[in-house]
Write an enzyme that holds these catalytic residues in place. Structure first.
Site, mmCIF file in Angstrom:
data_model
loop_
_atom_site.group_PDB
_atom_site.id
_atom_site.type_symbol
_atom_site.label_atom_id
_atom_site.label_comp_id
_atom_site.label_asym_id
_atom_site.label_seq_id
_atom_site.Cartn_x
_atom_site.Cartn_y
_atom_site.Cartn_z
ATOM 1 N N ARG A 18 38.161 40.619 39.115
ATOM 2 C CA ARG A 18 38.920 40.579 40.194
ATOM 3 C C ARG A 18 39.679 38.923 40.230
ATOM 4 N NH1 ARG A 18 34.912 44.213 41.966
ATOM 5 N NH2 ARG A 18 36.041 46.121 42.682
ATOM 6 N N ASP A 53 33.829 49.446 48.998
ATOM 7 C CA ASP A 53 32.491 49.388 48.387
ATOM 8 C C ASP A 53 31.328 49.735 49.212
ATOM 9 O OD1 ASP A 53 33.305 46.370 46.565
ATOM 10 O OD2 ASP A 53 34.339 47.028 48.411
ATOM 11 N N ARG A 58 31.303 53.419 48.991
ATOM 12 C CA ARG A 58 30.554 53.762 47.637
ATOM 13 C C ARG A 58 29.060 53.599 47.623
ATOM 14 N NH1 ARG A 58 34.702 49.986 44.058
ATOM 15 N NH2 ARG A 58 36.126 51.657 43.327
ATOM 16 N N HIS A 72 34.715 41.011 47.918
ATOM 17 C CA HIS A 72 35.171 42.096 47.265
ATOM 18 C C HIS A 72 35.303 41.882 45.743
ATOM 19 C CE1 HIS A 72 36.915 45.978 46.146
ATOM 20 N NE2 HIS A 72 38.055 45.571 45.728
HETATM 21 P P1 6V0 Z 1 50.193 49.038 39.850
HETATM 22 O O1 6V0 Z 1 49.895 50.531 39.705
HETATM 23 O O2 6V0 Z 1 50.286 48.092 38.798
HETATM 24 O O3 6V0 Z 1 51.067 48.776 40.938
HETATM 25 C C1 6V0 Z 1 51.530 47.324 41.473
HETATM 26 C C2 6V0 Z 1 52.820 47.593 41.873
HETATM 27 O O4 6V0 Z 1 53.451 46.266 42.333
HETATM 28 C C3 6V0 Z 1 53.917 47.870 40.835
HETATM 29 O O5 6V0 Z 1 54.608 48.954 41.195
HETATM 30 C C4 6V0 Z 1 55.015 46.639 40.789
HETATM 31 O O6 6V0 Z 1 56.199 46.827 40.461
HETATM 32 C C5 6V0 Z 1 54.696 46.083 42.216
HETATM 33 N N1 6V0 Z 1 55.128 44.670 42.311
HETATM 34 C C6 6V0 Z 1 54.910 43.590 41.531
HETATM 35 N N2 6V0 Z 1 55.386 42.513 41.717
HETATM 36 C C7 6V0 Z 1 55.885 42.758 42.964
HETATM 37 C C8 6V0 Z 1 56.669 41.949 43.959
HETATM 38 N N3 6V0 Z 1 56.996 40.744 43.829
HETATM 39 N N4 6V0 Z 1 57.121 42.794 45.184
HETATM 40 C C9 6V0 Z 1 57.118 44.057 45.085
HETATM 41 N N5 6V0 Z 1 56.177 44.761 44.191
HETATM 42 C C10 6V0 Z 1 55.807 44.492 43.541
HETATM 43 O O7 6V0 Z 1 48.601 48.572 40.509
HETATM 44 P P2 6V0 Z 1 47.691 49.192 41.288
HETATM 45 O O8 6V0 Z 1 48.443 49.894 42.456
HETATM 46 O O9 6V0 Z 1 46.864 50.064 40.484
HETATM 47 O O10 6V0 Z 1 47.024 48.023 42.010
HETATM 48 C C11 6V0 Z 1 47.591 47.191 42.996
HETATM 49 C C12 6V0 Z 1 46.549 46.039 43.399
HETATM 50 O O11 6V0 Z 1 45.631 46.538 44.287
HETATM 51 C C13 6V0 Z 1 45.910 45.299 42.169
HETATM 52 O O12 6V0 Z 1 45.941 43.449 42.692
HETATM 53 C C14 6V0 Z 1 44.431 45.912 42.309
HETATM 54 O O13 6V0 Z 1 43.581 44.986 41.764
HETATM 55 C C15 6V0 Z 1 44.224 46.193 43.672
HETATM 56 N N6 6V0 Z 1 43.204 47.070 43.981
HETATM 57 C C16 6V0 Z 1 42.738 46.559 45.353
HETATM 58 C C17 6V0 Z 1 41.670 47.462 45.641
HETATM 59 C C18 6V0 Z 1 40.549 46.917 46.659
HETATM 60 O O14 6V0 Z 1 39.760 47.761 47.167
HETATM 61 N N7 6V0 Z 1 41.272 45.955 47.742
HETATM 62 C C19 6V0 Z 1 41.122 48.609 44.745
HETATM 63 C C20 6V0 Z 1 41.932 48.861 43.882
HETATM 64 C C21 6V0 Z 1 43.011 47.934 43.336
#
Ligand code: 6V0
Length: 317
Positions: A91, A151, A154, A178
């Site tokens: 992360r 977490d 889980r 995290h």
């Molecule tokens: P994803 O499916 O790639 O979605 C990310 C989205 O963000 C995409 O649709 C992009 O277009 C959009 N995006 C990127 N830049 C911008 C911007 N400047 N403005 C607006 N939108 C933008 O990723 P996913 O949804 O799988 O993960 C998103 C984030 O959540 C990541 O950083 C993961 O690491 C994080 N997670 C956090 C968790 C937690 O417990 N806190 C758990 C899982 C994932």
């Protein structure tokens, strides 16, 4: 500035995680308006349409794709935008990419809306919650990271499986980062008030330290294992964030291990966001509840503190 509408939620980032959260909120019947924002406008529009078609089976909700003007009055803004981990990435590897993305998002929210609660989900969530707090200028009570709520879920799930007991009766926390330096607070873990070790013995398990280590490793490696197998994790976090949103929305005063500013707790001098149980209600973080850690747990917690402090010191805001 528009008067705040606590019935309105904005979700920034409509990838796997943002849409799983949106789906959870719709299913839970929380909020009457939901605005989806993404740099990829088509993606946000497609998701808004798809989710809207479920409204006849849920509670009424206006769902639209929008921009920052549309969340000027939102009571809650959930940020999931940013790069996600790729197989093998930690992360913390995401720091630079996602700090850059936050610089383009958080000021846009803050210049239109001074009264929302910011709920940060993008990783590394503790660092980005700190970044969101700094960039927004919001009071720290209203900038919350989803932290180790997932977490801890889980951990509770795995203990529930092992002990053949409903995980809702299992009270056990993962705290700290995290991420890789997180720790399980075994000294406080219990099953409905019965000390965990004692409950394990009721179920015929005696090798406590060994079993605890195995379960901890499952928790800390869970995201890596899921990403290896299916490319991303989203349902679990979607439900975890849905639960935090519910506690905020319903002013529940619920205790959950969210990422909060730890300044002044355990003698921490700087501003550093990490997970610790806290009371969560409509105004955000009401009170942080520092656990009484054993010497070993405290040492591990401070490893988390040192790991994150080094990264925060290197961020250029
Ligand atoms: P994803 O499916 O790639 O979605 C990310 C989205 O963000 C995409 O649709 C992009 O277009 C959009 N995006 C990127 N830049 C911008 C911007 N400047 N403005 C607006 N939108 C933008 O990723 P996913 O949804 O799988 O993960 C998103 C984030 O959540 C990541 O950083 C993961 O690491 C994080 N997670 C956090 C968790 C937690 O417990 N806190 C758990 C899982 C994932």
């Amino acid at each position: 500035m528009a008067a705040i509408n606590i019935q309105k939620v904005g979700i920034i980032g409509t990838g796997f995680v943002g849409t799983s959260i949106a789906f959870t909120l719709l299913q839970k019947g929380l909020f009457s308006e939901m605005v989806l924002i993404d740099v990829n406008r088509d993606k946000a529009e497609g998701e808004a349409m798809d989710l809207s078609h479920g409204i006849p089976f849920a509670k009424p909700m206006a769902i639209c794709a929008g921009d920052y003007d549309d969340i000027a009055d939102a009571g809650l803004v959930i940020v999931t935008a940013g790069a996600a981990q790729k197989p093998g990435e930690t992360r913390l590897d995401l720091v630079n990419k996602n700090v850059g993305i936050f610089k383009s998002i958080i000021p846009e929210i803050a210049k239109r809306n001074r009264d929302a609660i910011l709920l940060i989900v993008s990783n590394p969530v503790d660092i980005l919650t700190y970044v969101a707090w700094r960039l927004s200028g919001y009071p720290q009570e209203r900038v919350i990271g989803s932290g180790t709520v997932l977490d801890s879920a889980r951990l509770r799930y795995l203990l529930g499986q092992r002990l053949a007991v409903n995980p809702q009766s299992v009270h056990a926390y993962i705290i700290g980062e995290h991420g890789d330096s997180e720790l399980a607070v075994w000294s406080e873990a219990n099953v409905s008030g019965i000390a965990l070790d004692q409950f394990c013995e009721f179920r015929g398990y005696r090798a406590h330290a060994e079993n605890e280590q195995k379960i901890y490793e499952h928790v800390v490696n869970a995201a890596y294992d899921i990403i290896q197998k299916k490319g991303a994790t989203y349902f679990g976090v979607g439900m975890a964030v849905g639960r935090i949103a519910e506690a905020l929305f319903r002013d529940e005063h619920a205790v959950m291990p969210v990422s909060v500013n730890m300044r002044g707790i355990y003698g921490i001098k700087g501003d550093l966001f990490l997970s610790m149980p806290a009371i969560v209600g409509a105004s955000g973080i009401e009170k942080v509840l520092p656990l009484d850690l054993s010497a070993g747990e405290s040492e591990r917690f401070f490893r988390s503190v040192t790991a994150l402090q080094g990264i925060i010191d290197a961020i250029d805001l």
